[in-house]
Structure formats: C-alpha cells, structure tokens
Enzyme design. Structure first.
Site, PDB file in Angstrom:
ATOM      1  N   GLU A   1       0.816  -1.216   0.000  1.00 32.39           N
ATOM      2  CA  GLU A   1       0.000   0.000   0.000  1.00 32.39           C
ATOM      3  C   GLU A   1       0.857   1.278   0.000  1.00 32.39           C
ATOM      4  OE1 GLU A   1      -3.756  -0.927   2.653  1.00 32.39           O
ATOM      5  OE2 GLU A   1      -2.105  -2.255   3.078  1.00 32.39           O
TER       6      GLU A   1
ATOM      7  N   SER B   1      -5.090  -4.464   1.583  1.00 29.85           N
ATOM      8  CA  SER B   1      -5.531  -3.999   0.254  1.00 29.85           C
ATOM      9  C   SER B   1      -5.870  -5.114  -0.706  1.00 29.85           C
ATOM     10  CB  SER B   1      -4.536  -3.096  -0.443  1.00 29.85           C
ATOM     11  OG  SER B   1      -3.356  -3.020   0.157  1.00 29.85           O
TER      12      SER B   1
ATOM     13  N   SER C   1     -11.234   8.613   0.343  1.00 27.91           N
ATOM     14  CA  SER C   1     -11.298   7.668   1.466  1.00 27.91           C
ATOM     15  C   SER C   1     -12.483   7.923   2.391  1.00 27.91           C
ATOM     16  CB  SER C   1     -10.017   7.749   2.299  1.00 27.91           C
ATOM     17  OG  SER C   1      -8.920   7.271   1.574  1.00 27.91           O
TER      18      SER C   1
HETATM   19  N1  LIG Z   1     -16.339 -13.046   3.832  1.00 26.05           N
HETATM   20  C1  LIG Z   1     -16.543 -12.195   2.825  1.00 26.05           C
HETATM   21  N2  LIG Z   1     -17.732 -12.187   2.165  1.00 26.05           N
HETATM   22  C2  LIG Z   1     -17.960 -11.332   1.137  1.00 26.05           C
HETATM   23  N3  LIG Z   1     -17.045 -10.449   0.671  1.00 26.05           N
HETATM   24  C3  LIG Z   1     -15.853 -10.407   1.285  1.00 26.05           C
HETATM   25  C4  LIG Z   1     -15.529 -11.279   2.400  1.00 26.05           C
HETATM   26  N4  LIG Z   1     -14.300 -10.989   2.788  1.00 26.05           N
HETATM   27  C5  LIG Z   1     -13.842 -10.019   1.983  1.00 26.05           C
HETATM   28  N5  LIG Z   1     -14.761  -9.662   1.071  1.00 26.05           N
HETATM   29  C6  LIG Z   1     -14.592  -8.644   0.011  1.00 26.05           C
HETATM   30  O1  LIG Z   1     -13.223  -8.490  -0.275  1.00 26.05           O
HETATM   31  C7  LIG Z   1     -12.751  -7.184   0.076  1.00 26.05           C
HETATM   32  C8  LIG Z   1     -11.356  -7.250   0.661  1.00 26.05           C
HETATM   33  O2  LIG Z   1     -11.355  -8.040   1.822  1.00 26.05           O
HETATM   34  P1  LIG Z   1     -10.670  -7.557   3.177  1.00 26.05           P
HETATM   35  O3  LIG Z   1     -11.247  -6.261   3.581  1.00 26.05           O
HETATM   36  O4  LIG Z   1     -10.729  -8.660   4.156  1.00 26.05           O
HETATM   37  O5  LIG Z   1      -9.180  -7.397   2.680  1.00 26.05           O
HETATM   38  P2  LIG Z   1      -8.036  -6.359   2.949  1.00 26.05           P
HETATM   39  O6  LIG Z   1      -6.858  -6.915   2.245  1.00 26.05           O
HETATM   40  O7  LIG Z   1      -7.916  -6.086   4.372  1.00 26.05           O
HETATM   41  O8  LIG Z   1      -8.501  -5.093   2.193  1.00 26.05           O
HETATM   42  P3  LIG Z   1      -8.359  -3.566   2.592  1.00 26.05           P
HETATM   43  O9  LIG Z   1      -7.118  -3.395   3.375  1.00 26.05           O
HETATM   44  O10 LIG Z   1      -8.283  -2.943   1.239  1.00 26.05           O
HETATM   45  O11 LIG Z   1      -9.614  -3.250   3.292  1.00 26.05           O
HETATM   46  C9  LIG Z   1     -13.805  -6.658   1.029  1.00 26.05           C
HETATM   47  O12 LIG Z   1     -13.830  -5.254   1.012  1.00 26.05           O
HETATM   48  C10 LIG Z   1     -15.086  -7.281   0.461  1.00 26.05           C
HETATM   49  O13 LIG Z   1     -15.524  -6.600  -0.698  1.00 26.05           O
END
Ligand SMILES: Nc1ncnc2c1ncn2[C@@H]1O[C@H](COP(=O)(O)OP(=O)(O)OP(=O)(O)O)[C@@H](O)[C@H]1O
Ligand SMILES: [Mg+2]
Length: 364
Positions: free
Chosen positions: A19, A196, A331
């Site tokens: 990121e 991300s 954001s």
């Molecule tokens: N269990 C789930 N059911 C449905 N959609 C999901 C699920 N987990 C994740 N997603 C989708 O995938 C996206 C990314 O997942 P998550 O937020 O866990 O990842 P991240 O890598 O932490 O992303 P970020 O840091 O960008 O928020 C979520 O914003 C959502 O759209």
C-alpha cells in the site's frame, strides 16, 4: 531552524508494504490540511526498499513518486534513544543534525507501518504518535488473530477457519475438506497479514480453492478462510478511547465483484454513500458494534471498522479493523468525520491531542 512555539510534527509516508502508493496520497492530506500556525510539519518518506529520507516534497510530488528524486532529500533515522527524542539527519556535508520531534503521524498502511512495527520504534523512542499502539496494530493486521478476538468478545463475524503453511503442506486435501465442510461455497481465501485485497480470492470450487491457497501462501505463511457474506459493505470511523466514539456508517458501492485494491485506489469505480442506505436502527447497530470491536481489540486514536450487513437477514457481521485507514480524497474515514461536522484540519488537531494525552496518561 526549529520554531520555539510550534509543535514539531513528523508525517511518515510510503513504506515497504503493497500500500506504499496509497500511503503517499493519504499523507498528502495531512500535509495539505495540517494547521501551519500551530504545527511545524516535517515529512519523512520511506522508500519501497526501506530507506528513510527527510524530504521537503510537496503533496503532489509525494503522490506522483517524484519526491524520491529531490536533491534536497537527506537520509535520516528516528532515534530510539530517548535523549534524542527525535530524528537524526545526515547532511550532505557529512554531519549529523538532531531534530526534536513532538509528535509522529505514521501515515503508513499495511505491513511495516500499520502492524505495530513502527509503533514499537516510537514507543522505544518515547515519542507520542497518532493512532493505535503496538498490540492493537499487530492484532488488527492479522486477520486470524482479529477474528479469534471478535469471537471471544461476541462481535458477530462470518464463519471462518485458518491454517498455517505447514498444516496445508502436511495435509492439503484435509484442509480443503475442512474448509468446504464448515464454510461451503463461495469461500473467501486471504493471507492472514497483507492488506488492500492483495492475495485474496473468492473461490467457488475445489480447484479454485487450491489455487487461492497457493496465492495466499505467496503472501503469508498463514491463510484465513471465510464463508461468503452477501451484503451491504459498510464502514464506521472510530476516534479516541475511554470512550471511543463511532460515526454513523457509510456504504461502499463496489464496482467489481468485490472491492479490489484497484477499485479502491485507482479506478475510481466504487462509490461512497453517507450514511449507508440502511434503516436507522441498523446504522445504530453497526455503530455500537464498531465501538465495541475497537475497544475489545485495544484500539486507540483512530481506526475504521468495516462490516457487512447481510441482505435478507439484516445480520451485522464485522469484516475487519483498519488501524491506519486511508486518508486519500476518496477515502471513507475523513469523509465520515466531515459528515459528522469535523473537517480535516480539526480532525488532525484532535488526533494530535489524543496522541499527546495518551503519553501523558502513561507517565501519569
Ligand atoms: N467473507 C466475505 N464475504 C464477502 N465479501 C468479502 C468477504 N471478505 C472479503 N470480502 C470482500 O473483499 C474485500 C477485501 O477483503 P478484506 O477487507 O478482508 O481485505 P483487505 O486486504 O484487508 O482489504 P483492505 O485493506 O483494502 O480493506 C472486502 O472489502 C469485500 O468486498
Ligand atoms: Mg478491507
């Protein structure tokens, strides 16, 4: 020359995570909106390779990456020595210059910045800093640990499992059987620590599940599996502690099948709606769980708590907590705060005040 009557605030940006680019834009928001009559701002960029450079770059130069090429940049470090209480610049003349720092704002997303590592350095240095401490940062970064703590604190979450690289390599078919039996289809497969959406896949059959596991393992040694939730994606901004205050949630209307890194930060396809398009009592429920989850995981300063509100059932399920949420012009966190009457300069003031207050309490 350091000003006598202004607090010296250092914004850290960039960093070694996936990121890095988003952090450069988020940090620009602090550079452009901090009240210069109260604070003397200094910026330190961390390159993708992990070099620390004091820079006088503008927010535009930070955003487009050209900051790294500026001839006036100087290598620097944050000293862990409490007597220094600040940073050490290595000048072109081969000398060192010590700068006293009052507060650090680590505007770093993901690994090596949002995960407790930089927070640990700042604790050692005894320098007040904005945002969550070491433990909450690390816990929120690791999706398996965070999920376990949500469960332990009765904060509703979708069904989930995790497995380490060793467990998967020892019995790949057994791990797949366990995931399918407990979670069904589709299943989300995620590296435990990444951010991300990197390394995340929505798998709808066994073959995809196996590929998804390999992709997740390319990013971490631990994999998290989650049952798919079909719902609204809503996010709350939370600030402070004792008590933590949550805003009403906003909603993300995703442009792709799920909200990817490119959607969030590059394509501009996702839309934000504030407040989320939900009945008032649902907004309240999300808000309550956001403050509960934030407090349960030991957050301080700020965090964005992300939820699903399931279509049909209306169940509120937490997804994750971001301890240093995005601060780009698109954001959610700053938009939610602005919507509740706190413009960005006042928000920055508040975050700095919270950082100073925490240090005073530790010593008091
Ligand atoms: N269990 C789930 N059911 C449905 N959609 C999901 C699920 N987990 C994740 N997603 C989708 O995938 C996206 C990314 O997942 P998550 O937020 O866990 O990842 P991240 O890598 O932490 O992303 P970020 O840091 O960008 O928020 C979520 O914003 C959502 O759209
Ligand atoms: Mg997320």
């Amino acid at each position: 020359m350091q000003s006598e009557d202004k607090l010296c605030v250092v914004v850290l940006f960039g960093g070694m995570s996936s990121e890095h680019e988003v952090s450069r834009v988020s940090a620009g928001t602090f550079v452009d909106h901090i009240d210069r009559t109260r604070y003397e701002l200094m910026t330190i960029g961390i390159t993708k390779e992990g070099h620390w450079l004091y820079t006088e770059a503008s927010s535009a130069q930070m955003a487009d990456g050209s900051w790294e090429e500026l001839g006036s940049n100087m290598p620097c470090v944050l000293s862990p020595d409490r007597a220094d209480h600040g940073m050490i610049l290595f000048t072109p003349a081969g000398q060192v210059e010590k700068i006293h720092v009052d507060v650090v704002i680590p505007v770093l997303h993901g690994l090596w910045g949002e995960d407790g590592t930089v927070q640990g350095l700042l604790e050692l240095a005894g320098i007040p800093y904005v945002g969550c401490g070491v433990l909450a940062s690390a816990v929120c970064m690791d999706k398996a640990v965070a999920n376990a703590l949500f469960d332990a604190n009765s904060i509703p979450h979708t069904k989930w499992l995790s497995a380490t690289r060793w467990e998967i390599e020892s019995d790949p078919e057994g791990v797949c059987d366990g995931v399918i039996a407990k979670l069904g289809w589709p299943v989300f497969v995620k590296p435990a620590n990444a951010g991300s959406s990197v390394g995340i896949t929505k798998a709808t059959n066994r073959e995809q599940l196996k590929e998804a596991i390999q992709l997740a393992l390319a990013n971490d040694r631990k994999v998290v599996f989650e049952a798919f939730v079909d719902g609204h994606e809503v996010e709350c901004a939370v600030i402070g502690s004792d008590p933590a205050v949550a805003t009403r949630p906003g909603e993300i209307l995703a442009g792709a099948e799920f909200y990817t890194y490119d959607d969030k930060y590059k394509n501009g396809v996702s839309q934000v709606v504030i407040p989320a398009n939900l009945p008032e009592e649902k907004l309240d429920e999300v808000k309550t769980y956001a403050a509960m989850a934030y407090t349960a995981l030991g957050c301080e300063g700020l965090a964005r708590c992300d939820f699903f509100v399931e279509h049909g059932t209306g169940r509120v399920l937490i997804n994750e907590i971001n301890t240093l949420p995005g601060f780009t012009p698109i954001s959610m966190y700053p938009k939610l705060m602005e919507h509740e009457g706190t413009p960005i300069p006042a928000l920055i003031d508040h975050l700095i005040a919270l950082a100073l207050e925490r240090t005073e309490k530790q010593h008091g």
